[in-house]
Design a protein around this motif. Structure first.
Motif, PDB file in Angstrom:
ATOM      1  N   VAL A 143      44.385  19.418  -7.450  1.00  0.00           N
ATOM      2  CA  VAL A 143      45.530  19.655  -6.581  1.00  0.00           C
ATOM      3  C   VAL A 143      45.663  21.167  -6.394  1.00  0.00           C
ATOM      4  O   VAL A 143      45.672  21.915  -7.374  1.00  0.00           O
ATOM      5  CB  VAL A 143      46.827  19.068  -7.168  1.00  0.00           C
ATOM      6  N   VAL A 144      45.769  21.614  -5.147  1.00  0.00           N
ATOM      7  CA  VAL A 144      45.847  23.043  -4.843  1.00  0.00           C
ATOM      8  C   VAL A 144      47.107  23.300  -4.037  1.00  0.00           C
ATOM      9  O   VAL A 144      47.329  22.669  -3.001  1.00  0.00           O
ATOM     10  CB  VAL A 144      44.610  23.516  -4.047  1.00  0.00           C
ATOM     11  N   GLY A 176      40.568  14.989   1.283  1.00  0.00           N
ATOM     12  CA  GLY A 176      41.849  15.402   0.735  1.00  0.00           C
ATOM     13  C   GLY A 176      43.015  15.027   1.620  1.00  0.00           C
ATOM     14  O   GLY A 176      42.867  14.659   2.800  1.00  0.00           O
ATOM     15  N   LEU A 177      44.203  15.144   1.034  1.00  0.00           N
ATOM     16  CA  LEU A 177      45.454  14.808   1.709  1.00  0.00           C
ATOM     17  C   LEU A 177      46.392  16.000   1.558  1.00  0.00           C
ATOM     18  O   LEU A 177      46.587  16.509   0.448  1.00  0.00           O
ATOM     19  CB  LEU A 177      46.068  13.563   1.058  1.00  0.00           C
ATOM     20  N   SER A 212      57.600  19.293  -7.781  1.00  0.00           N
ATOM     21  CA  SER A 212      56.687  19.653  -8.867  1.00  0.00           C
ATOM     22  C   SER A 212      56.539  18.524  -9.895  1.00  0.00           C
ATOM     23  O   SER A 212      55.456  18.308 -10.444  1.00  0.00           O
ATOM     24  CB  SER A 212      57.166  20.931  -9.557  1.00  0.00           C
ATOM     25  N   ALA A 213      57.629  17.779 -10.138  1.00  0.00           N
ATOM     26  CA  ALA A 213      57.543  16.682 -11.116  1.00  0.00           C
ATOM     27  C   ALA A 213      56.568  15.611 -10.660  1.00  0.00           C
ATOM     28  O   ALA A 213      55.783  15.077 -11.450  1.00  0.00           O
ATOM     29  CB  ALA A 213      58.929  16.082 -11.338  1.00  0.00           C
ATOM     30  N   ASN A 214      56.580  15.315  -9.358  1.00  0.00           N
ATOM     31  CA  ASN A 214      55.658  14.310  -8.830  1.00  0.00           C
ATOM     32  C   ASN A 214      54.236  14.833  -8.755  1.00  0.00           C
ATOM     33  O   ASN A 214      53.279  14.047  -8.834  1.00  0.00           O
ATOM     34  CB  ASN A 214      56.129  13.824  -7.468  1.00  0.00           C
ATOM     35  N   ILE A 215      54.084  16.136  -8.576  1.00  0.00           N
ATOM     36  CA  ILE A 215      52.736  16.716  -8.562  1.00  0.00           C
ATOM     37  C   ILE A 215      52.042  16.472  -9.891  1.00  0.00           C
ATOM     38  O   ILE A 215      50.845  16.183  -9.946  1.00  0.00           O
ATOM     39  CB  ILE A 215      52.803  18.222  -8.235  1.00  0.00           C
ATOM     40  N   GLU A 216      52.779  16.562 -10.982  1.00  0.00           N
ATOM     41  CA  GLU A 216      52.190  16.289 -12.289  1.00  0.00           C
ATOM     42  C   GLU A 216      51.723  14.838 -12.384  1.00  0.00           C
ATOM     43  O   GLU A 216      50.684  14.539 -12.973  1.00  0.00           O
ATOM     44  CB  GLU A 216      53.198  16.604 -13.389  1.00  0.00           C
ATOM     45  N   CYS A 226      54.052  22.572  -0.766  1.00  0.00           N
ATOM     46  CA  CYS A 226      52.986  22.005   0.062  1.00  0.00           C
ATOM     47  C   CYS A 226      51.673  22.090  -0.721  1.00  0.00           C
ATOM     48  O   CYS A 226      51.345  23.144  -1.290  1.00  0.00           O
ATOM     49  CB  CYS A 226      52.885  22.776   1.368  1.00  0.00           C
ATOM     50  N   TYR A 227      50.929  20.992  -0.757  1.00  0.00           N
ATOM     51  CA  TYR A 227      49.732  20.905  -1.606  1.00  0.00           C
ATOM     52  C   TYR A 227      48.602  20.181  -0.876  1.00  0.00           C
ATOM     53  O   TYR A 227      48.828  19.295  -0.043  1.00  0.00           O
ATOM     54  CB  TYR A 227      50.038  20.134  -2.894  1.00  0.00           C
TER      55      TYR A 227
END
Length: 776
Positions: free
Chosen positions: A112-113, A90-91, A97-101, A24-25
């Motif tokens: 991104v947090v 923010g959203l 994790s791959a998509n977070i990059e 969750c981010y």
């Protein structure tokens, strides 16, 4: 070889699953280019009125919507969009994790947090009290329950002050039966519940789920009516309400997003006061993080900037040795943080579980306190009693609505300061009581003036004495030793009797400090001057402050700077483990072989290291044994079974093979959800083990038939030679709190069954059992 590949493929897939599970981010954007905003369509009229009163712009960029192109681009790379925040642009998303990059690489993404925690309701426990005869007692009581009398609530009631004109938003985990319960009939009859929103389910209905919200709402505006009398549970029975469901249990990630959304929703719909009996603690943070920098603390401060008074529970961590201090967002500087005291009108006691201040960066908390053991609505009907700062917070929120009704020209921050001044020990302060219990008399009658002293200071050489006047009833004396910057070296609470004297020896220790004392309604101070000699060998930053000596007084609580330093020191990132395994099943792993009954037991001690709040590494070493049992039709070493045909012959009725072993385990542990009595939550372990079978016994039990009497005899073979002394394999376990189910697979036996000697090669390769894990 194929079995080996299958085993390692399974381990790899399981590990990748743990790593790839969506996290969750918060995704924050660089700007709001291209967006438009009409405040008159977006805001409730009361929200506009509040902004105009404060001189705030109706076109503040923080209220503008998010850029839809940015939202769509991030949504396409997300597993789920949890919610958005206008205030912080923010959203909130769930993503791998791959998509977070990939998201981080988008040109309009500023940062991104990761959100790695869970929102806790701040309730301690509930005590049911449903019997009708209990309510007969209320016939003899005044209209207000003790939790309101302690705040001089009768002064509001006598002046028809009930929070009318104020709008209160309540955040919680659900509000079951509020739409039907008799305690809320006044709110329903007068249409005082204006709006509701269920953020987890994205719909209006909130009248289900956690009973916690029903209880907290009753402490603001509940009215219990019997055929004899009307009883008020809360003071703000005339206020309007917005009800927001923001919490799901267990839910490991999303509440921070929902809580922020609820704050913006409350602002949009004209809330004046927020009552939040929720907070983040050790499931996500370390004590050092309680410095007002969490996202929810920033959201609370933003709400204050926009004119809302935010009341939040301090938390119930004081009796948790791993935490003790407040939770966020109570650590936000613009939040009215509320602690708890015992439910007594005659005695003044910090309730044992109410979290202590200060914040990690040394700011004063709590602000005020109220009863932490209160009458609340029982969702089953009638009233009950419950413990927690969850209930002291809404009691103060209802008080705040009434207080603000008397001074509507004040801003939220001005009202917060006035509520502090109304505290019954003000201007005295300590990290357990804050400024004390707010008093309605301050707003109705005005501040007290010309209070007669109830004690005096007396200096005798290097000793300072506090000499208290005697009173007919017992009373409490509180003192603190305050440094020049307003922080406290130490503070202590005493229960006094006649002619109590409290003395401080070696005053040089407190050079340039002030001793502040509260006793029987009076507050006095004594400044220890710069001329006091200083013992340079004493370091109050690192050593425990000496306690005061008392005559005719009993210490109830004593805390000092050293304790706070320990609680806010570098977080403990490792834990000792005691693990006990009990295997109860074995599974055959070779076709054509026969299953054997198997039991196992082992005990290990080890260490778990916290890589982060959700991922841990561990190791353990211990002793154990394995038992394999045969029966009358099967023999471990192939001995022929003979059924006695005539008296005097023998047969093998049972045999057993036992190995004693030394075990070593290495594992990784992932926290899937928080919760449980020990707060260990739901975890998944995956690791490897090694075993050295240093001793084994093979026991054959024979039964000899001699006439009609049967006798048993044992033949014991020690260190029987067909067992492989070294074994290794993989282990996995699913644990909730301290109990788990585990499985161990002996890979060494699968790969090379020829390691076994003699005729037997069918030890159980897969072991399933239960596990008890206790951490310190």
């Amino acid at each position: 070889m194929r079995k080996l590949l299958l085993i390692f493929a399974t381990m790899l897939i399981a590990t990748q699953f743990a790593i790839a599970t969506p996290g969750c981010y918060w995704v924050f954007f660089t700007d709001k280019d291209g967006t438009t905003f009409n405040p008159y369509e977006y805001f409730d009229s009361k929200a506009i009125e509040r902004r105009e009163k404060l001189g705030l712009s109706l076109y503040d960029i923080t209220d503008y919507p998010l850029n839809s192109d940015y939202v769509n681009a991030v949504s396409a790379l997300s597993e789920e969009v949890v919610g958005e925040t206008r205030w912080f642009n923010g959203l909130g998303i769930m993503a791998e994790s791959a998509n977070i990059e990939k998201i981080k690489a988008l040109p309009f993404v500023s940062r991104v947090v990761e959100i790695a925690g869970e929102m806790d309701v701040a309730s301690y426990e509930g005590v049911e009290d449903d019997e009708d005869e209990n309510f007969d007692v209320f016939m003899l009581k005044p209209e207000l329950l003790p939790q309101l009398l302690r705040m001089q609530g009768e002064k509001f009631a006598e002046n028809n002050i009930d929070g009318k004109g104020l709008r209160i938003a309540v955040f919680d985990g659900g509000f079951p039966k509020v739409d039907k319960h008799e305690i809320f009939s006044n709110l329903r009859d007068n249409n005082q519940i204006l709006k509701t929103w269920n953020f987890p389910n994205k719909k209006e209905y909130v009248y289900g789920w956690s009973t916690h919200g029903t209880m907290t709402l009753s402490c603001i505006a509940g009215v219990w009516q019997t055929k004899y009398k009307v009883q008020k549970l809360g003071l703000a029975t005339g206020a309007e309400f917005l009800l927001a469901r923001t919490e799901v249990n267990p839910e490991p990630f999303k509440e921070e997003i929902w809580w922020t959304q609820a704050m913006e929703w409350a602002d949009q719909n004209g809330a004046d006061i927020i009552s939040s009996s929720l907070g983040y603690g050790k499931e996500r943070y370390y004590t050092k993080d309680m410095d007002g920098t969490s996202h929810v603390a920033k959201a609370a401060n933003m709400a204050a900037r926009k004119g809302m008074l935010v009341c939040n529970s301090m938390g119930n961590e004081a009796d948790d040795a791993t935490w003790r201090v407040l939770i966020t967002p109570a650590d936000a500087d613009s939040v009215l943080a509320v602690g708890g005291i015992d439910d007594s009108l005659d005695e003044y006691r910090h309730i044992s579980f109410s979290s202590f201040g200060p914040t990690a960066d040394g700011r004063r908390k709590p602000n005020v306190v109220a009863f932490g053991h209160a009458y609340v609505a029982n969702p089953k009907g009638g009233m009950t009693m419950a413990y927690g700062t969850s209930f002291s917070c809404p009691l103060v929120a209802g008080f705040a609505a009434c207080a603000w009704q008397t001074k509507r020209d004040l801003t939220a921050m001005q009202m917060m300061a006035e509520i502090e001044k109304s505290g019954d020990v003000y201007p005295y302060f300590d990290y357990a009581l804050g400024y004390g219990v707010p008093q309605a008399g301050y707003f109705v009658d005005g501040p007290k003036v010309n209070v007669e002293p109830t004690f005096e200071f007396e200096k005798d050489g290097n000793t300072l004495k506090i000499k208290c006047q005697p009173f007919a009833e017992n009373a409490e004396v509180f003192y603190n030793i305050m440094r020049g910057d307003g922080s406290l070296f130490s503070y202590e609470h005493f229960d006094t009797r006649e002619n109590a004297v409290i003395s401080f020896d070696n005053m040089y220790i407190y050079s340039n400090c002030t001793v502040n004392v509260y006793y029987h309604g009076y507050v006095g101070s004594y400044k220890i001057g710069e001329d006091a000699s200083v013992d340079l060998s004493y370091s109050p930053e690192t050593r425990r402050m000496p306690q005061a000596k008392a005559t005719n007084a009993t210490s109830m609580m004593s805390r000092d700077l050293t304790q706070s330093n320990r609680e806010y020191s570098r977080p403990k990132n490792h834990h000792l483990l005691l693990q006990m395994n009990a295997g109860f099943a074995g599974v055959k792993t070779f076709e054509g072989t026969t299953n054997k009954q198997k039991t196992a037991f082992s005990a290990l001690v080890g260490v778990q290291w916290d890589a982060c709040k959700r991922y841990h590494l561990g190791a353990g070493i211990g002793m154990g044994f394995d038992d394999y049992w045969g029966n009358a039709s099967d023999c471990l070493d192939g001995t022929l079974i003979v059924t006695p045909a005539i008296p005097g012959t023998s047969c093998l009725i049972r045999d057993r093979f036992r190995t004693s072993n030394l075990n070593i385990e290495l594992f990784q542990r992932v926290t899937l959800a928080h919760g449980g009595l020990m707060h260990n939550g739901l975890t998944w372990d995956l690791g490897v083990f090694g075993m050295w079978n240093f001793e084994n016994h093979y026991v054959q039990v024979w039964q000899a038939a001699i006439t009609d009497n049967f006798k048993k005899s044992k033949i014991v073979h020690k260190n029987y030679d067909f067992i492989c002394p070294l074994q290794w394999g993989v282990k996995t376990a699913i644990t909730y709190d301290i109990i788990s189910v585990y499985a161990k697979l002996r890979v060494s036996d699968l790969l090379n069954p020829s390691l076994y000697y003699g005729s037997y090669s069918d030890f159980m390769k897969l072991e399933i059992g239960m596990q008890l894990i206790i951490s310190y």
